[in-house]
Design a protein around this motif. Structure first.
Motif, PDB file in Angstrom:
ATOM      1  N   MET A 213       0.837  -1.201   0.000  1.00 60.22           N
ATOM      2  CA  MET A 213       0.000   0.000   0.000  1.00 60.22           C
ATOM      3  C   MET A 213       0.872   1.252   0.000  1.00 60.22           C
ATOM      4  O   MET A 213       0.598   2.218  -0.736  1.00 60.22           O
ATOM      5  CB  MET A 213      -0.935   0.004   1.210  1.00 60.22           C
ATOM      6  CG  MET A 213      -1.810   1.261   1.286  1.00 60.22           C
ATOM      7  SD  MET A 213      -2.750   1.360   2.833  1.00 60.22           S
ATOM      8  CE  MET A 213      -3.962   0.082   2.572  1.00 60.22           C
ATOM      9  N   ARG A 214       1.912   1.239   0.798  1.00 58.73           N
ATOM     10  CA  ARG A 214       2.814   2.382   0.854  1.00 58.73           C
ATOM     11  C   ARG A 214       3.381   2.671  -0.538  1.00 58.73           C
ATOM     12  O   ARG A 214       3.420   3.826  -0.982  1.00 58.73           O
ATOM     13  CB  ARG A 214       3.943   2.078   1.847  1.00 58.73           C
ATOM     14  CG  ARG A 214       4.971   3.200   1.997  1.00 58.73           C
ATOM     15  CD  ARG A 214       6.184   2.728   2.819  1.00 58.73           C
ATOM     16  NE  ARG A 214       7.151   3.800   2.950  1.00 58.73           N
ATOM     17  CZ  ARG A 214       7.296   4.564   4.025  1.00 58.73           C
ATOM     18  NH1 ARG A 214       6.518   4.355   5.073  1.00 58.73           N
ATOM     19  NH2 ARG A 214       8.200   5.514   4.061  1.00 58.73           N
ATOM     20  N   ASN A 215       3.817   1.643  -1.233  1.00 58.31           N
ATOM     21  CA  ASN A 215       4.385   1.837  -2.568  1.00 58.31           C
ATOM     22  C   ASN A 215       3.363   2.438  -3.530  1.00 58.31           C
ATOM     23  O   ASN A 215       3.688   3.312  -4.337  1.00 58.31           O
ATOM     24  CB  ASN A 215       4.889   0.503  -3.116  1.00 58.31           C
ATOM     25  CG  ASN A 215       6.196   0.070  -2.472  1.00 58.31           C
ATOM     26  OD1 ASN A 215       6.675   0.715  -1.549  1.00 58.31           O
ATOM     27  ND2 ASN A 215       6.753  -1.022  -2.945  1.00 58.31           N
ATOM     28  N   ARG A 216       2.117   1.970  -3.454  1.00 55.46           N
ATOM     29  CA  ARG A 216       1.079   2.494  -4.340  1.00 55.46           C
ATOM     30  C   ARG A 216       0.781   3.959  -4.033  1.00 55.46           C
ATOM     31  O   ARG A 216       0.571   4.768  -4.941  1.00 55.46           O
ATOM     32  CB  ARG A 216      -0.194   1.654  -4.222  1.00 55.46           C
ATOM     33  CG  ARG A 216      -0.060   0.219  -4.724  1.00 55.46           C
ATOM     34  CD  ARG A 216      -1.416  -0.436  -4.949  1.00 55.46           C
ATOM     35  NE  ARG A 216      -2.250  -0.439  -3.755  1.00 55.46           N
ATOM     36  CZ  ARG A 216      -2.240  -1.395  -2.832  1.00 55.46           C
ATOM     37  NH1 ARG A 216      -1.396  -2.431  -2.938  1.00 55.46           N
ATOM     38  NH2 ARG A 216      -3.052  -1.340  -1.795  1.00 55.46           N
ATOM     39  N   VAL A 217       0.768   4.301  -2.756  1.00 58.09           N
ATOM     40  CA  VAL A 217       0.498   5.689  -2.357  1.00 58.09           C
ATOM     41  C   VAL A 217       1.610   6.610  -2.835  1.00 58.09           C
ATOM     42  O   VAL A 217       1.355   7.695  -3.370  1.00 58.09           O
ATOM     43  CB  VAL A 217       0.305   5.775  -0.830  1.00 58.09           C
ATOM     44  CG1 VAL A 217       0.309   7.233  -0.365  1.00 58.09           C
ATOM     45  CG2 VAL A 217      -0.987   5.082  -0.417  1.00 58.09           C
ATOM     46  N   VAL A 218       2.855   6.203  -2.652  1.00 53.61           N
ATOM     47  CA  VAL A 218       3.985   7.016  -3.113  1.00 53.61           C
ATOM     48  C   VAL A 218       3.917   7.229  -4.621  1.00 53.61           C
ATOM     49  O   VAL A 218       4.100   8.351  -5.120  1.00 53.61           O
ATOM     50  CB  VAL A 218       5.325   6.354  -2.715  1.00 53.61           C
ATOM     51  CG1 VAL A 218       6.495   7.044  -3.413  1.00 53.61           C
ATOM     52  CG2 VAL A 218       5.519   6.411  -1.202  1.00 53.61           C
ATOM     53  N   ALA A 219       3.635   6.178  -5.360  1.00 54.27           N
ATOM     54  CA  ALA A 219       3.556   6.292  -6.816  1.00 54.27           C
ATOM     55  C   ALA A 219       2.437   7.249  -7.226  1.00 54.27           C
ATOM     56  O   ALA A 219       2.608   8.068  -8.151  1.00 54.27           O
ATOM     57  CB  ALA A 219       3.340   4.919  -7.440  1.00 54.27           C
ATOM     58  N   ALA A 220       1.298   7.170  -6.543  1.00 54.86           N
ATOM     59  CA  ALA A 220       0.167   8.033  -6.877  1.00 54.86           C
ATOM     60  C   ALA A 220       0.481   9.497  -6.590  1.00 54.86           C
ATOM     61  O   ALA A 220       0.122  10.388  -7.373  1.00 54.86           O
ATOM     62  CB  ALA A 220      -1.071   7.596  -6.100  1.00 54.86           C
ATOM     63  N   MET A 221       1.151   9.762  -5.462  1.00 54.34           N
ATOM     64  CA  MET A 221       1.475  11.147  -5.123  1.00 54.34           C
ATOM     65  C   MET A 221       2.514  11.722  -6.090  1.00 54.34           C
ATOM     66  O   MET A 221       2.400  12.875  -6.521  1.00 54.34           O
ATOM     67  CB  MET A 221       1.968  11.226  -3.675  1.00 54.34           C
ATOM     68  CG  MET A 221       0.863  10.929  -2.667  1.00 54.34           C
ATOM     69  SD  MET A 221       1.464  10.966  -0.976  1.00 54.34           S
ATOM     70  CE  MET A 221       0.196  11.952  -0.206  1.00 54.34           C
ATOM     71  N   ARG A 222       3.505  10.911  -6.427  1.00 50.31           N
ATOM     72  CA  ARG A 222       4.498  11.355  -7.413  1.00 50.31           C
ATOM     73  C   ARG A 222       3.813  11.695  -8.746  1.00 50.31           C
ATOM     74  O   ARG A 222       4.105  12.724  -9.357  1.00 50.31           O
ATOM     75  CB  ARG A 222       5.537  10.263  -7.650  1.00 50.31           C
ATOM     76  CG  ARG A 222       6.698  10.262  -6.693  1.00 50.31           C
ATOM     77  CD  ARG A 222       7.862   9.467  -7.293  1.00 50.31           C
ATOM     78  NE  ARG A 222       9.078   9.730  -6.546  1.00 50.31           N
ATOM     79  CZ  ARG A 222       9.638   8.883  -5.692  1.00 50.31           C
ATOM     80  NH1 ARG A 222       9.069   7.708  -5.467  1.00 50.31           N
ATOM     81  NH2 ARG A 222      10.751   9.196  -5.061  1.00 50.31           N
ATOM     82  N   ALA A 223       2.938  10.820  -9.188  1.00 50.26           N
ATOM     83  CA  ALA A 223       2.268  11.020 -10.465  1.00 50.26           C
ATOM     84  C   ALA A 223       1.402  12.279 -10.435  1.00 50.26           C
ATOM     85  O   ALA A 223       1.374  13.058 -11.399  1.00 50.26           O
ATOM     86  CB  ALA A 223       1.421   9.800 -10.818  1.00 50.26           C
ATOM     87  N   HIS A 224       0.701  12.503  -9.325  1.00 50.15           N
ATOM     88  CA  HIS A 224      -0.174  13.677  -9.219  1.00 50.15           C
ATOM     89  C   HIS A 224       0.643  14.970  -9.278  1.00 50.15           C
ATOM     90  O   HIS A 224       0.293  15.893 -10.033  1.00 50.15           O
ATOM     91  CB  HIS A 224      -0.966  13.627  -7.915  1.00 50.15           C
ATOM     92  CG  HIS A 224      -1.827  14.828  -7.693  1.00 50.15           C
ATOM     93  ND1 HIS A 224      -3.094  14.937  -8.202  1.00 50.15           N
ATOM     94  CD2 HIS A 224      -1.588  16.003  -7.032  1.00 50.15           C
ATOM     95  CE1 HIS A 224      -3.607  16.107  -7.874  1.00 50.15           C
ATOM     96  NE2 HIS A 224      -2.714  16.767  -7.154  1.00 50.15           N
ATOM     97  N   LEU A 225       1.702  15.038  -8.505  1.00 52.07           N
ATOM     98  CA  LEU A 225       2.498  16.260  -8.480  1.00 52.07           C
ATOM     99  C   LEU A 225       3.201  16.494  -9.811  1.00 52.07           C
ATOM    100  O   LEU A 225       3.260  17.620 -10.309  1.00 52.07           O
ATOM    101  CB  LEU A 225       3.499  16.202  -7.323  1.00 52.07           C
ATOM    102  CG  LEU A 225       2.866  16.332  -5.930  1.00 52.07           C
ATOM    103  CD1 LEU A 225       3.858  15.924  -4.846  1.00 52.07           C
ATOM    104  CD2 LEU A 225       2.367  17.755  -5.675  1.00 52.07           C
TER     105      LEU A 225
END
Length: 330
Positions: A2-14
Motif C-alpha cells: 500500500m505504501r508503494n502504491r500511495v507514493v507512486a500516486a502522489m508522485r504522479a499527481h504532483l
C-alpha cells in the motif's frame, strides 16, 4: 505494498501538475532552528584531516527554499528526515516527509493540494476512510477549516487572542489564568508557548479531523517561526496544520522571505533551546542569503508514514515502515 502504491500516486499527481522532483542532501550545516527539534549530529572529515560538524536534517525545508531562490517555481521532494528523541506510536527517529513548494502562490492553495493528494492516496490504497484508534475520517469529504482562535473557544472556552497584544506579543499571565480556568495544570516555569501547546494537545487535537479532515489555521505568530504574518491581523501567521483522526498530517506556511526577521526568530528559538536543553544549532547563513532572493512562496510538509498508517488503519507508525530503526544496544 500500500505504501508503494500511495507514493507512486502522489508522485504522479504532483508531476502531472508541473512539479519537479528534487533530491536534497541530508547532511546540512544546520538541521533546523526550532526549539524542540533535536538532530542527529556527526563530523565531516576534510582531505587534510580536519573536522567540521554536520547534522542530519530534520526537514529538507532550507534546501528546498534555496532551490526556489535559484529559480525553481514548483518542486517537491520525498525526503528521509531524522529527529532524535522522538519515538512513539506516531513518531519514528527516521521517517519520510513529502514536501512541496509553490512560488508566487498563496498558502490557501496548499489546502487544495492536500485535498487532492488525500483523495489520490485513498484511491491508490483502495480505501474510503482513514482510521486511527477507532476514529475515522473521510479523505474525500470537504475539509473543515478552523482558526486557532475558534478552536480554543470551541474546545477549551479560552479567548486565545485576548492573551496576545495587537503586535502579537504574548501575555503569559493572561494565558496562565485562562488555562487554569479550563482545568489544566499550570507550572510556575511554564511559558506562554508551553501553555498554548498543553491546551492544543490535551483539549483540541483529539477533536480534529473526526469524520472529515480539519485544516487548523491562523496560528499565533509566536508559534510560526518560518511563516509570514497575516496581512489582516499581525497577531497571527500564515500557518496551517492538516489533521485526520486526531492526528497531525501536514504543516504548511505562507513562507517568510525577510532574512533579517528570520534571523531574529532563529536567534530567539536558539536562545530558548539553550535555556531548556543547554545546546543550540548554527544558523545556515546560505539559507538566510537565499531568502533575500526567494520569491513569495508557500510550502508544506506532509508526514508520509502517518498518512499510510491512517490509510491502512495501523496502530503504530512502525507498521508501515519497511525497516524500523533499531533501538540500539544499551
Amino acid at each position: 505494498m500500500m505504501r508503494n502504491r500511495v507514493v507512486a500516486a502522489m508522485r504522479a499527481h504532483l508531476s502531472a501538475h508541473d512539479f519537479v522532483e528534487v533530491e536534497t542532501a541530508a547532511l546540512q550545516v544546520s538541521p533546523g532552528n526550532e526549539t524542540h527539534l533535536h538532530a542527529f549530529s556527526t563530523q565531516i572529515v576534510a582531505p587534510d584531516g580536519s573536522l567540521a560538524p554536520l547534522h542530519l536534517h530534520t526537514s529538507p525545508e532550507f534546501a528546498c527554499k534555496k532551490l526556489l531562490a535559484a529559480g525553481e517555481t514548483r518542486l517537491f521532494t520525498l525526503a528521509r528526515v531524522f529527529r532524535n528523541g522522538e519515538r512513539s506510536a506516531l513518531h519514528h527517529p527516521e521517517f519520510t516527509m513529502l514536501e512541496w513548494y509553490r512560488a508566487e502562490a498563496g498558502y490557501t492553495v496548499l489546502m487544495e493540494d492536500c485535498a487532492a493528494l488525500l483523495a489520490e492516496a485513498a484511491h491508490a490504497a483502495g480505501t474510503r476512510h482513514l482510521e486511527f484508534r477507532g476514529r475515522r475520517s473521510d479523505p474525500f469529504a470537504p475539509f473543515e477549516r478552523l482558526t486557532l482562535a475558534e478552536a480554543f473557544s470551541r474546545y477549551a472556552d479560552i479567548d486565545l487572542l485576548a492573551t496576545m497584544d495587537r503586535d502579537g506579543a504574548t501575555d503569559r499571565a493572561a494565558m496562565a489564568e485562562a488555562v487554569a480556568g479550563a482545568g489544566l495544570r499550570v507550572a510556575p516555569d511554564d511559558t506562554w508557548s508551553d501553555l498554548f501547546g498543553r491546551v492544543l494537545v490535551a483539549t483540541i487535537e483529539p477533536h480534529l479531523g473526526i469524520g472529515r479532515p480539519t485544516v487548523l489555521h491562523a496560528y499565533p505568530a509566536s508559534e510560526a517561526a518560518l511563516a509570514r504574518r497575516s496581512p489582516d491581523d499581525p497577531r497571527v501567521a500564515e500557518r496551517f496544520e492538516l489533521y485526520a483522526c486526531g492526528v497531525e498530517l501536514a504543516n504548511g506556511f505562507g513562507e517568510l522571505t525577510d532574512p533579517a526577521e528570520q534571523r531574529r526568530r532563529f536567534e530567539g528559538e536558539m536562545a530558548e533551546k539553550a535555556r531548556l536543553y543547554g545546546r543550540t544549532y548554527p544558523i545556515d547563513e546560505d539559507f538566510l542569503a537565499a531568502l533575500a532572493l526567494m520569491p513569495e512562496a508557500s510550502g508544506i510538509a506532509l508526514g508520509l508514514d502517518r498518512l499510510v498508517m491512517l490509510l491502512a488503519g495501523a496502530p503504530r507508525i512502525e507498521d508501515v515502515v519497511w525497516t524500523p530503526v533499531a533501538m540500539g544496544v544499551p
